[in-house]
Design an enzyme around this catalytic site. Structure first.
Site, short mmCIF file in Angstrom:
data_model
loop_
_atom_site.label_atom_id
_atom_site.label_comp_id
_atom_site.label_asym_id
_atom_site.label_seq_id
_atom_site.Cartn_x
_atom_site.Cartn_y
_atom_site.Cartn_z
N HIS A 1 0.78 -0.64 0.58
CA HIS A 1 -0.09 0.14 0.22
C HIS A 1 1.29 1.31 -0.08
O HIS A 1 1.84 0.78 0.35
CB HIS A 1 -0.74 0.10 1.12
N GLU B 1 1.37 3.87 2.13
CA GLU B 1 2.01 4.20 3.43
C GLU B 1 3.11 2.99 3.78
O GLU B 1 4.26 3.09 4.50
CB GLU B 1 0.64 3.68 4.49
N SER C 1 -7.38 7.78 3.32
CA SER C 1 -7.67 7.69 4.74
C SER C 1 -6.57 6.12 4.50
O SER C 1 -6.99 5.27 4.10
CB SER C 1 -9.24 7.66 5.44
N CYS D 1 -6.30 2.72 5.76
CA CYS D 1 -6.90 1.31 6.12
C CYS D 1 -6.52 0.37 6.95
O CYS D 1 -5.46 1.07 7.23
CB CYS D 1 -7.21 0.41 5.12
N CYS E 1 -2.71 -0.35 6.95
CA CYS E 1 -1.44 0.79 7.58
C CYS E 1 -1.87 1.73 8.60
O CYS E 1 -1.30 2.42 9.29
CB CYS E 1 -1.98 1.74 5.76
#
Lengths: 149, 149
Positions: free
Chosen positions: B56, B58, B81, B83, B86
């Site tokens: 992902h 992040e 935002s 998940c 993360c």
């Protein structure tokens, strides 16, 4: 699930942890099994080996399994209670079950997962406890780095 | 933190998201900044590009930053935002602050992070909303795969 099945799967994760230890790494291993018992992926913590802080055992097993349309019915098997990072992985992707070797050395997010409907099987396996507690005792700085302490 | 600083940092994450989109990937980008404002790492979702479900935005930025002794005072900037996966990363490693481009298209775990002491700055940036909502509208299957739906 049956304890016998869980212990057989745990052996895969333990083999990963031992391989990591032999490489000079943090001895946590994991494996992701499909609903039919197929091994989808296995892996180990690679912080030391790859200088990669993002590869915990569970994320390594998840990556090794490749892209899956759904994780419904899958089981993540790990030698150690999953940290928040790996617990978040389980929750986000809807992995149905987590088999945990031990939660004595480190108690991660598995209660939170249970509260959110994930089936948790905590084996408190003596081999896992011995492996991890010896490592943490001998490598406190490395261990604390790995859990962000 | 100041909105002006946050918006300047968000531009790095947006550039990553746009690069991902140009590669045919999921347009979420992120960057990790140090306490003194140094860019430690940046990255983007790589599910499509690398066939890697574990990357992902992040986690890519976190990996790119390499091993850090502490994350105290660091800021994770992300276009969307975070998940649960993360969010778990942020909580486990003690990242102090999360700057979020938008939480309209997807509302992840940032309230949970705030409840656990992480400073959250939600910018509701129109460019991020447009970028993500158009992608989700045009690629619902890919998006649902990425969030385990």
């Amino acid at each position: 699930m049956e304890q016998e099945q869980a212990r057989a799967w745990l052996a895969t994760a333990v083999a990963e942890a031992r391989a990591g230890l032999a490489e000079g790494g943090i001895p946590v291993g994991a494996a992701l099994y499909g609903p039919d018992g197929t091994l989808l992926g296995r892996g180990r913590n690679r912080r030391v080996q790859d200088d990669d802080p993002s590869t915990h055992a569970e994320t390594a097993a998840f990556r090794a399994a490749g892209r899956q349309r759904t994780y419904r019915g899958t089981t993540m098997v790990t030698t150690l209670s999953p940290c928040w990072y790996c617990s978040g992985l389980v929750r986000q992707f809807g992995i149905s079950r987590v088999v945990i070797g031990e939660a004595t050395t480190f108690h991660g997010g598995h209660d939170w997962l249970a509260a959110h409907g994930v089936e948790i099987l905590l084996l408190q396996d003596p081999e896992c406890v011995t492996l991890m507690s010896a490592f943490v005792r001998d490598n406190p700085d490395l261990w604390n780095e790995d859990i962000g302490d």
